[in-house]
Write an enzyme that holds these catalytic residues in place. Structure first.
Site, short mmCIF file in Angstrom:
data_model
loop_
_atom_site.label_atom_id
_atom_site.label_comp_id
_atom_site.label_asym_id
_atom_site.label_seq_id
_atom_site.Cartn_x
_atom_site.Cartn_y
_atom_site.Cartn_z
N ASP A 284 23.49 -3.71 -13.35
CA ASP A 284 23.35 -2.55 -14.23
C ASP A 284 23.90 -1.30 -13.57
O ASP A 284 24.14 -1.28 -12.37
CB ASP A 284 21.87 -2.32 -14.58
CG ASP A 284 21.07 -1.89 -13.36
OD1 ASP A 284 21.36 -2.37 -12.25
OD2 ASP A 284 20.15 -1.06 -13.52
N GLY B 269 16.66 2.90 -14.02
CA GLY B 269 17.33 4.17 -14.30
C GLY B 269 16.40 5.34 -14.19
O GLY B 269 15.27 5.26 -13.72
N CYS C 140 -7.66 -0.14 10.20
CA CYS C 140 -8.92 0.61 10.08
C CYS C 140 -10.09 -0.12 10.73
O CYS C 140 -11.01 0.51 11.23
CB CYS C 140 -9.21 0.91 8.60
SG CYS C 140 -8.07 2.12 7.90
N ASP D 173 17.29 -7.00 -6.18
CA ASP D 173 17.95 -6.19 -7.19
C ASP D 173 19.40 -6.65 -7.30
O ASP D 173 19.83 -7.56 -6.59
CB ASP D 173 17.83 -4.70 -6.89
CG ASP D 173 18.50 -4.30 -5.59
OD1 ASP D 173 19.16 -5.15 -4.96
OD2 ASP D 173 18.37 -3.14 -5.19
N GLN E 114 18.04 0.36 -19.64
CA GLN E 114 18.47 1.69 -19.18
C GLN E 114 18.30 2.70 -20.31
O GLN E 114 17.54 2.46 -21.23
CB GLN E 114 19.93 1.61 -18.67
CG GLN E 114 20.08 0.87 -17.34
CD GLN E 114 19.58 1.71 -16.16
OE1 GLN E 114 19.30 2.90 -16.28
NE2 GLN E 114 19.41 1.04 -15.01
N CYS F 106 -12.28 1.18 4.70
CA CYS F 106 -11.08 0.35 4.50
C CYS F 106 -11.21 -0.89 5.39
O CYS F 106 -11.62 -0.80 6.55
CB CYS F 106 -9.83 1.13 4.84
SG CYS F 106 -8.31 0.13 4.72
N HIS G 103 -1.83 -0.42 7.01
CA HIS G 103 -2.84 0.28 6.21
C HIS G 103 -2.33 0.57 4.80
O HIS G 103 -3.03 0.29 3.81
CB HIS G 103 -3.28 1.59 6.86
CG HIS G 103 -4.12 2.40 5.93
ND1 HIS G 103 -5.46 2.12 5.68
CD2 HIS G 103 -3.80 3.42 5.08
CE1 HIS G 103 -5.92 2.94 4.76
NE2 HIS G 103 -4.94 3.75 4.38
N ASP H 28 7.94 -1.98 -7.76
CA ASP H 28 8.29 -1.90 -6.34
C ASP H 28 8.57 -0.45 -6.01
O ASP H 28 8.96 0.33 -6.88
CB ASP H 28 9.57 -2.70 -6.07
CG ASP H 28 10.77 -2.02 -6.69
OD1 ASP H 28 11.49 -1.29 -5.97
OD2 ASP H 28 11.00 -2.16 -7.92
N CYS I 196 -8.65 -2.95 6.21
CA CYS I 196 -7.37 -3.40 6.80
C CYS I 196 -7.53 -3.55 8.32
O CYS I 196 -8.44 -2.98 8.93
CB CYS I 196 -6.23 -2.45 6.45
SG CYS I 196 -6.10 -0.99 7.51
#
Lengths: 412, 412
Positions: free
Chosen positions: B180, B255, B355, B94, B228, B350, B381, B304, B352
């Protein structure tokens, strides 16, 4: 040995030192070996895969902590420690007796072999709700056993040799320990003798409880006795003789080893010649590099210690460097500002994941930024480094170059 | 695109939603994709290998935090973020502008899109030495830039669009953002308009600084502009039109997205139709599962959010369950006593590592015992779960079954 499924074989000797193979239901331990400490059924920050990758052969968990949390019944329901934590290698548990010392005597007297009354306390772990004040003992020792209060919630509990064995059956470690009282360097000879004699009676009760109970998880467990007697010659001799006569699978050396490295060497030299040659020997709570050389030279096969893993979480990196007087030291503080822009690995030539992958500058940054990954990367390095030292020691013993290796490391 | 070495290709559309491929110098991102947040050049508790294993394609780091610690020059000396942290996949940074909001307006007004003024604050991280009191702004915004005080030591700093680009050149992320000002839901329309207009002038200065500077680490970087305008229709339209006209490589939507999910959907519906179809679109700070479906349906390609990783460190496990009213919820608190003796994996089915390997009872124990491994296992996880959801979303878009998938997940 007392227990089928276990075997200890000495492959090679050099003076009192020996290279051996300890067979357990969960695999072989090549000795001399370091036992990584996983107090609460986890070697802090590492998975079992990480442990295998750093060359860990066997780990150590604490009966006292696991009894309080999550509870021995829950571990048993989950299939025992191996299945609970998914470590398929050998495990040892202590008897809970060490907490007699660490939660009792060390609070009364303000000293202890460990820096904290909470043996594997993490700087990131919240403090217990009720922290005892100095001088206030949480334990009461009687012939029957030990009454203590939980460091977690202050609740009262009573441990006996019989209960310790019962809990250790539930936890299901490969190697379990007889219940003992661990004295401090500040206990006088008279008290240390009384405690030792009680420990001997508890050793017999532990043996009896072990013989009249059965493993719960489908494989046998071995029982070690513990030699006590503080740093007093006559007591160590008496305790070594007594424990040596009992049909334990192995012998642990516990309690106070005195105040200096000379005291520790003396205790080992009084004790070990009296122990049966065919049984494995474990030294409790020792893990500094000079002490490892001293212990191996005197015939110790395995030892456990929180130091390498705790140091790691405080940015203390195992590394052989020279101090201002050109004497070797084995700790490098990675929080030090001089590492801020250092592109080198933690230890040049080290083959651990951390050293193969990251710079000092990055791991320094992680420590300064209080990032969780720092603890793991440093723990990986320290355990790998120590396991690698043990490999070097085994090889040197086999090749007859142990003294050279010792001089190389210690500069003596 | 503005920058060679980058490409965005839409493979398939379904309404406003799209499946795409974002090519970067460090590899391909299949979109829609979740961008894992690694604020301080580490996704908390995970190694790059862990990130690959959970299916993370691209990560997000914070310019403000890295500028303060370890410093952009040190990251540059170490070869840029990829080499510093050893993540060889794509990275976004960012602009530092978000901190104008999180260290300024949210303190003044007591609100913020994030729960804490420290965007990825860890419960285990020590508090900064000087914590600002409510109502005391740490920032001063002028046409030139933003003056702020470090949350670490109170020192004063001044960010401009030019400095933000310079720092992001040093950090060396694949995708960097224009500088920004990020307004809060409590800013009125007049203030939000002034801030937006300033952000537009800063966008032009960011572009100019980007054009007149060069990548430092041997590969090109792409620059995204930021739309924005808060939750105000006219402002979002004006900002989308303005940013769309500039030769950015991609567009981020930043924003305040208002106070409700309806507000967020409205902002996306006002904004996205005005953006150039051929450019990738990033939505800043969104990561809850219902929001992901809403954003993807409206044409967002990447987003994100700290929520999945922060939740993990607070024992919040991503799992689709039903609440008391049979409505879906997506968080399971693993500290809850009902998991104490639960032998099941965190989420049945799951795939992963966590798990596949551990029981709820064990990870519950690790959380109760404040063990470091807990944070890592839960983070693995949550990221795997979210990345797997994104795979399901991409497949459903390709197969024309997105609405069914949405109903399956949200029960609508």
């Amino acid at each position: 040995m007392l227990t089928e499924g276990f075997a200890f074989e000495t492959q090679h000797r050099m003076g009192a030192a020996r290279v051996g193979r300890l067979q357990t239901p969960h695999g072989l331990v090549e000795t001399p070996a370091f036992v990584a400490v996983g107090t609460q059924a986890t070697v802090k920050s590492l998975t079992p895969e990480d442990l295998h990758n750093v060359g860990t052969q066997i780990i150590f968990a604490n009966t006292y902590h696991l009894y309080l949390r999550p509870g021995a019944d829950i571990v048993a329901e989950m299939g025992g420690l191996h299945r609970f934590m998914r470590w398929d290698g050998p495990i040892m548990t202590d008897s809970g007796g060490f907490q007699v010392f660490s939660l009792g005597a060390s609070i009364e007297q303000g000293v202890g072999k460990v820096a904290s009354i909470f043996p594997d306390e993490d700087p990131n772990t919240p403090r217990p709700k009720r922290k005892p004040t100095e001088g206030q003992s949480l334990v009461k020792i009687t012939e029957e056993g030990v009454e203590f209060r939980s460091h977690l919630d202050g609740s009262r509990h009573f441990f006996t040799p019989e209960l310790s064995i019962e809990i250790q059956r539930k936890l299901g470690a490969d190697i379990i320990l007889a219940f003992d009282e661990c004295t401090s360097p500040l206990h006088d000879e008279a008290y240390t003798r009384r405690a030792m004699e009680r420990t001997h009676r508890w050793a017999l009760r532990s043996l009896e409880a072990f013989r009249t109970s059965h493993p719960l998880h489908g494989y046998p467990q071995a029982l070690y006795g513990i030699v006590q007697g503080g740093a007093y010659h006559d007591l160590r001799v008496a305790s070594a003789r007594f424990i040596a006569e009992q049909p334990f699978d192995g012998i642990a050396i516990g309690g106070s080893l005195g105040r200096t490295k000379e005291d520790m060497r003396a205790v080992l030299e009084w004790t070990i010649p009296l122990l049966p040659d065919e049984k494995p020997r474990h030294l409790l709570g020792i893990g500094e590099i000079p002490d490892i050389f001293d212990a191996v030279a005197r015939g110790v096969d395995t030892f456990d210690c929180v130091a390498p893993t705790r140091m790691a979480r405080n940015a203390g990196i195992l590394a052989r460097t020279l101090d201002g007087k050109r004497l070797p030291k084995f700790r490098m503080n990675l929080r030090n500002a001089r590492f801020k822009r250092d592109p080198r690995p933690l230890v040049e030539g080290c083959t651990c994941y951390t050293c193969r992958t990251y710079s000092r500058a990055y791991v320094h940054h992680l420590f300064r930024a209080n990032e969780l990954l720092a603890y793991r990367l440093a723990t990986i390095h320290n355990l790998h480094y120590l396991n690698d030292l043990m490999r070097q020691i085994r090889a040197a013993l086999l090749q007859g170059t142990f003294d050279e290796l010792r001089r190389h490391w210690l500069g003596e």
